[in-house]
Design an enzyme around this catalytic site. Structure first.
Site, PDB file in Angstrom:
ATOM      1  N   TYR A 145      51.162  25.866  49.084  1.00  9.54           N
ATOM      2  CA  TYR A 145      51.951  27.256  48.920  1.00  9.54           C
ATOM      3  C   TYR A 145      51.377  28.002  47.918  1.00  9.54           C
ATOM      4  O   TYR A 145      51.786  28.845  47.635  1.00  9.54           O
ATOM      5  CB  TYR A 145      53.470  26.619  48.537  1.00  9.54           C
ATOM      6  CG  TYR A 145      53.441  25.791  47.358  1.00  9.54           C
ATOM      7  CD1 TYR A 145      53.122  26.162  46.136  1.00  9.54           C
ATOM      8  CD2 TYR A 145      54.074  24.460  47.601  1.00  9.54           C
ATOM      9  CE1 TYR A 145      52.896  25.268  45.114  1.00  9.54           C
ATOM     10  CE2 TYR A 145      54.113  23.639  46.337  1.00  9.54           C
ATOM     11  CZ  TYR A 145      53.738  23.913  44.952  1.00  9.54           C
ATOM     12  OH  TYR A 145      53.769  23.440  44.026  1.00  9.54           O
ATOM     13  N   ASP A 161      52.540  39.816  39.140  1.00 11.28           N
ATOM     14  CA  ASP A 161      51.665  38.578  39.504  1.00 11.28           C
ATOM     15  C   ASP A 161      51.545  38.618  40.804  1.00 11.28           C
ATOM     16  O   ASP A 161      50.506  38.186  41.529  1.00 11.28           O
ATOM     17  CB  ASP A 161      52.342  37.253  38.957  1.00 11.28           C
ATOM     18  CG  ASP A 161      51.208  35.904  38.945  1.00 11.28           C
ATOM     19  OD1 ASP A 161      50.256  36.464  39.277  1.00 11.28           O
ATOM     20  OD2 ASP A 161      51.551  35.059  38.873  1.00 11.28           O
ATOM     21  N   CYS A 189      61.294  46.107  36.211  1.00 12.52           N
ATOM     22  CA  CYS A 189      60.235  45.304  36.223  1.00 12.52           C
ATOM     23  C   CYS A 189      58.935  45.899  35.450  1.00 12.52           C
ATOM     24  O   CYS A 189      58.186  46.368  36.035  1.00 12.52           O
ATOM     25  CB  CYS A 189      59.808  45.020  37.745  1.00 12.52           C
ATOM     26  SG  CYS A 189      60.751  43.846  38.538  1.00 12.52           S
ATOM     27  N   ARG A 238      50.794  19.604  46.871  1.00  7.98           N
ATOM     28  CA  ARG A 238      49.964  19.816  45.809  1.00  7.98           C
ATOM     29  C   ARG A 238      48.825  18.850  45.820  1.00  7.98           C
ATOM     30  O   ARG A 238      48.745  17.695  45.391  1.00  7.98           O
ATOM     31  CB  ARG A 238      50.659  19.758  44.447  1.00  7.98           C
ATOM     32  CG  ARG A 238      51.795  20.850  44.211  1.00  7.98           C
ATOM     33  CD  ARG A 238      52.135  20.786  42.846  1.00  7.98           C
ATOM     34  NE  ARG A 238      51.146  21.207  41.836  1.00  7.98           N
ATOM     35  CZ  ARG A 238      50.940  22.481  41.549  1.00  7.98           C
ATOM     36  NH1 ARG A 238      51.344  23.466  42.213  1.00  7.98           N
ATOM     37  NH2 ARG A 238      49.849  22.729  40.653  1.00  7.98           N
ATOM     38  N   SER A 245      52.169  21.778  35.610  1.00  3.68           N
ATOM     39  CA  SER A 245      53.176  22.037  37.080  1.00  3.68           C
ATOM     40  C   SER A 245      53.279  20.419  37.800  1.00  3.68           C
ATOM     41  O   SER A 245      52.224  19.764  37.922  1.00  3.68           O
ATOM     42  CB  SER A 245      52.143  22.685  38.057  1.00  3.68           C
ATOM     43  OG  SER A 245      52.091  24.058  37.496  1.00  3.68           O
ATOM     44  N   CYS A 258      40.693  27.556  41.565  1.00  4.99           N
ATOM     45  CA  CYS A 258      41.406  26.358  41.435  1.00  4.99           C
ATOM     46  C   CYS A 258      40.604  25.202  41.624  1.00  4.99           C
ATOM     47  O   CYS A 258      39.860  25.267  42.771  1.00  4.99           O
ATOM     48  CB  CYS A 258      42.667  26.547  41.837  1.00  4.99           C
ATOM     49  SG  CYS A 258      43.650  25.392  41.372  1.00  4.99           S
ATOM     50  N   CYS A 288      74.875  44.505  46.524  1.00  6.86           N
ATOM     51  CA  CYS A 288      74.633  44.534  45.242  1.00  6.86           C
ATOM     52  C   CYS A 288      75.684  45.587  44.279  1.00  6.86           C
ATOM     53  O   CYS A 288      76.098  45.266  43.129  1.00  6.86           O
ATOM     54  CB  CYS A 288      72.982  44.916  44.774  1.00  6.86           C
ATOM     55  SG  CYS A 288      72.030  43.817  45.321  1.00  6.86           S
TER      56      CYS A 288
END
Length: 392
Positions: free
Chosen positions: A43, A296, A280, A157, A145, A37, A336
């Site tokens: 974060y 991810d 998932c 950021r 973003s 990046c 739950c």
């Protein structure tokens, strides 16, 4: 959005070998530049993973040969609907030529009538008119973003020089608007903005943004202590409830993904976010070298499903490891089991549950927030769906 990519000169019929009783891999989350990046956001969970399988790699950019293999194999497996989503790191670091090749491969290997959708999540700082031309021509869904006003966005950021990136990102949004590229904004909800939902909403509306997505920030240190920027369940709930009130009068003109997802669940549809699925297994992550993972947040050697250079998509879909990962979503928590919202929430996000103490069966730390927004939104959304004739 999706665009039909057809090749009338090459029609491939599915063979019996393609038959697969396992839950299909419905979409790909592709990391063409892995964790690389041009920014250094405080974060970022992907850049600062404790166990990055690719940290020692000399290059982390997907090659054209790997891209070709990916497109050919996945289009054959995923007929008739094929979804390619690109994230990072920063996916535009793979280069404009990479995405031009993507389109050519999709045209070459697509079957007659096959619907192919492409999306990309970017920090926006590298966008140019040439990027916009490609996105517009081939109907990419673009996510940018942006965490809010300048002081909010620049709190976390930042670029490699530790300078804020708000000016560059808002310039990118104006470029997308001038070039008539459809886009949405993804906002990370952190300690910098969790107490400012109405201000955020008005900021984005003044910026001309009508498609919004808010992602709660839940990160923990080793030992279970939350990171300083992590929000609590109560904070998230108050944020969503105030946001809902600001949005409700404009709900026909503005889309907020989480509220759309609740409405989808109420209408008996599968919500767009995997957090609200009962298992998932809807997508997989594809790394730059062809490695495939179930999520991810779990790009770790122990969860690797295979590599599409050596493993077929049906084989990876059937892997016991994929089923094992999918089943963690259903690990019960006593709260739950008796919760009236269980059929919508399905226990929240397994990553959130696992992050503090390494246990999938723990309660999602955002549980209190989910209950607050469900309690507030379900009745008015249900009435709206009935008025529209979606439910009876």
């Amino acid at each position: 959005m999706s665009s039909a990519v057809e090749n009338p000169f090459r029609i491939v019929q599915p063979s019996n070998a393609d038959w697969d009783p396992a839950p299909r891999i419905a979409s790909l989350l592709i990391k063409p530049a892995s964790a690389l990046c041009n920014l250094d956001c405080d974060y970022c969970f992907y850049l600062d993973r404790e166990a990055d399988p690719y940290e020692a790699s000399r290059t982390q950019i997907m090659t054209e040969a790997t891209l070709e293999r990916l497109v050919e194999g996945y289009l054959s497996y995923s007929f008739p609907n094929s979804a390619f989503a690109f994230q990072g790191g920063e996916p535009t670091l793979a280069g404009l030529d990479f995405f031009s090749s993507l389109i050519e491969f999709q045209k070459r290997f697509g079957r007659r009538g096959q619907a192919v959708s492409n999306s990309i999540q970017t920090n926006g700082t590298l966008l140019t008119p040439e990027w916009c031309a490609l996105f517009r021509r081939y109907h990419f869904l673009v996510g940018v973003s942006l965490d809010g006003p300048k002081e909010v966005h620049d709190a976390y950021r930042v670029n490699k020089a530790r300078h804020g990136t708000w000016n560059a990102v808002t310039d990118a949004i104006r470029l997308l608007q001038r070039e008539r590229v459809e886009f949405n904004v993804l906002t990370v909800v952190s300690q910098a903005n969790v107490r400012r939902p109405v201000e955020l909403y008005r900021f984005f509306r003044n910026l001309g943004v009508a498609y919004l997505q808010f992602i709660p920030l839940v990160e923990y240190r080793s030992g279970g202590a939350p990171e300083a920027f992590t929000i609590s369940g109560d904070e998230y709930g108050h944020f969503l409830c105030e946001l809902f009130d600001a949005w409700w009068p404009e709900r026909r003109r503005v889309r907020i993904r989480y509220f759309d997802n609740i409405a989808e669940a109420l209408a008996g549809q599968k919500p767009g976010t995997c957090t609200m699925h009962d298992s998932c297994d809807s997508y997989v992550v594809v790394e730059h070298n062809g490695d495939v993972y179930p999520c991810d947040f779990f790009v770790e050697t122990g969860w690797k499903l295979g590599n599409f250079h050596t493993d077929s998509w049906p084989e990876m879909a059937r892997r016991a490891r994929r089923r094992q990962f999918a089943a963690h979503k259903r690990e019960p928590h006593p709260e739950c089991a008796v919760c009236r919202f269980q059929a919508i929430c399905h226990g929240g996000c397994p990553n959130n549950r696992h992050a503090p103490n390494g246990r999938f069966a723990d309660l999602d730390p955002l549980c209190a927030g989910y209950k607050m927004i469900f309690d507030k939104s379900i009745a008015p959304l249900t009435r709206d769906l009935r008025r529209l004739g979606v439910i009876h």
